[in-house]
Design an enzyme around this catalytic site. Structure first.
Site, PDB file in Angstrom:
ATOM      1  N   CYS A  89       0.752  -1.089   0.125  1.00 45.18           N
ATOM      2  CA  CYS A  89      -0.082   0.121  -0.006  1.00 45.18           C
ATOM      3  C   CYS A  89       0.822   1.180  -0.113  1.00 45.18           C
ATOM      4  O   CYS A  89       0.550   2.301  -0.542  1.00 45.18           O
ATOM      5  CB  CYS A  89      -0.873   0.070   1.062  1.00 45.18           C
ATOM      6  N   HIS A 405      -1.441   1.258   7.406  1.00 49.13           N
ATOM      7  CA  HIS A 405      -1.991   1.109   6.176  1.00 49.13           C
ATOM      8  C   HIS A 405      -1.899   2.685   5.495  1.00 49.13           C
ATOM      9  O   HIS A 405      -2.250   3.698   6.118  1.00 49.13           O
ATOM     10  CB  HIS A 405      -3.616   0.679   6.116  1.00 49.13           C
TER      11      HIS A 405
END
Length: 455
Positions: A89, A405
């Site tokens: 990510c 994330h």
């Protein structure tokens, strides 16, 4: 999931529709490959249905689904998402934010597939080609893109992104990925192979700083000049806004040997911006090394940032002088846009005449460029004003740089914002973007990308 993604590119069967049969059982998404005991030549069975091809009726309305994929992508209003290939990510969010710069895409399009003895190493060349191709896929696809080749080239050029823990690729720092990619492109896109894109990266992202280095104890003073590709927003207990953090970042203390004192002394470095780019990158310095736990820790403090950033106060006197005329023209144009009368006035020093402007409202996508049709022809077009508009935010959610994330939030040409959460893009409201300032466990801004407002 990487294996299923590769099968998707070969068969057209989306990963969520695939069932992989191994030795009579179904392969789970989180299965450890090393426990399967696979052998060369062993057969695996995939069961699943490919995406249906929607056929257009002979007559009747034309729906988005009936268009060619390239036209579907245009009708969708934003580019495709990127599959997460295992803790990637950080890479996906970096690519989505940089993909929002059309001048960068143009420079990449002019980059040749062949290295012609231009001093560029093969790994840098391959990463640049992979960046160009990935951007092209994002623009032409309505389905999520699997950036497998880009990831391979990134890890080949920068092995740090191939670090593993327990046979799993580790999460990496998005700012490091951003910095390394920009550095690589600054080497390749300024080479002879990329003409006429010479110095393109410097013009797009480069910031020239001039610094005064002073030692209060000895009275020594010197000046330094350097080029960087981002400004740092330092975060402390008295920083509540981006402007305050940038001010801290431009004034730092350092220790070095004083020739006159013959020992180490404290020097103060005060920096000013001497040249601005078309796109200004701001990094929030949220991560630091925590010695007691021997790991990167995160500063969760809320730091507000604006949709419109004015960096005039951080500029050198020389640059301020250059910005004065464009800023006045911009102010007059915006006044006219809101129906305010602009008087005719002449500046003898600049030989510029400002006339009553024909104000007209512009769409959100045009906010970074105002055409000054009524200004004197001696005013060059596309001059920087020192004012920037926010076009992308890269955020991090979590307590550590080695976990959590990353997500990219990108403003589209029509003014709407898209949250690129890997392969799942979704529309967001502008007020949601300003809530990414930190202070909790939600996503918080790590990198902001601003576009220059020019005349």
């Amino acid at each position: 999931m990487v294996f299923k993604t590769q099968l998707y590119t070969l068969t057209g069967v989306p990963p969520e529709r695939q069932k992989i049969m191994v030795k009579g059982g179904i392969l789970k998404d989180d299965t450890d490959w090393s426990t399967l005991g696979l052998k060369d030549g062993q057969k695996l069975m995939m069961i699943g249905t490919a995406d249906e091809i929607v056929k257009a009726p002979e007559k009747g309305p034309v729906f988005v689904e009936d268009l060619p994929e390239e036209e579907q992508a245009a009708a969708l209003g934003h580019s495709a998402g990127l599959y997460n290939l295992g803790n990637t990510c950080y890479m996906n969010s970096t690519l989505q934010c940089l993909h929002s710069v059309p001048e960068l895409k143009s420079a990449l399009l002019s980059y040749s597939d062949n290295v012609r003895g231009n001093g560029v190493d093969q790994a840098s060349h391959s990463l640049t080609v992979a960046t160009r191709n990935t951007f092209g896929e994002l623009d032409q696809s309505v389905r999520p893109v699997a950036p497998l080749h880009f990831l391979q080239m990134l890890r080949k050029k920068y092995p740090q992104f191939a670090q593993q823990q327990n046979n799993v690729y580790m999460q990496q720092d998005a700012e490091e990925c951003w910095t390394q990619l920009i550095y690589t492109l600054s080497q390749t896109l300024t080479s002879e192979a990329s003409e006429p894109a010479a110095a393109q990266m410097k013009e797009l992202f480069g910031i020239d700083l001039v610094s005064r280095v002073h030692c209060a104890e000895s009275g020594e003073e010197s000046s330094e000049a350097e080029s960087v590709y981002s400004l740092k927003c330092h975060i402390s207990h008295d920083v509540n806004h981006l402007h305050e953090g940038l001010k801290h970042g431009l004034k730092t203390e350092l220790e070095k040997v004083s020739p006159s004192l013959g020992r180490t002394a404290i020097y103060t470095r005060e920096s000013r911006i001497n040249e601005l780019p078309r796109y200004l990158t701001v990094q929030f310095v949220r991560f630091f090394w925590k010695r007691e736990s021997n790991q990167k820790a995160k500063i969760l403090r809320k730091v507000d940032y604006p949709l419109e950033l004015d960096v005039y106060d951080f500029c050198s006197d020389e640059l301020k002088l250059k910005l004065q005329t464009p800023r006045q023209v911009l102010r007059d144009a915006e006044s006219a846009k809101f129906g305010l009368k602009v008087e005719v006035k002449t500046s003898s020093s600049q030989n510029i005449e400002y006339i009553s402007f024909q104000g007209s409202s512009t769409s959100a996508g045009e906010s970074s460029s105002i055409d000054i049709d009524k200004a004197d022809s001696s005013v060059p077009k596309k001059q920087l004003t020192g004012i920037y508009d926010l076009i992308a935010v890269l955020t991090h959610k979590g307590r550590s740089a080695d976990s959590g994330h990353y997500v990219g939030w990108v403003k589209q040409d029509d003014g709407k914002w898209i949250e690129f959460d890997d392969d799942n893009p979704s529309i967001r409201k502008e007020e949601e973007i300003l809530k990414l300032s930190g202070g909790g466990d939600w996503h918080m801004a790590y990198i902001c990308l601003y576009k220059a407002r020019v005349i």
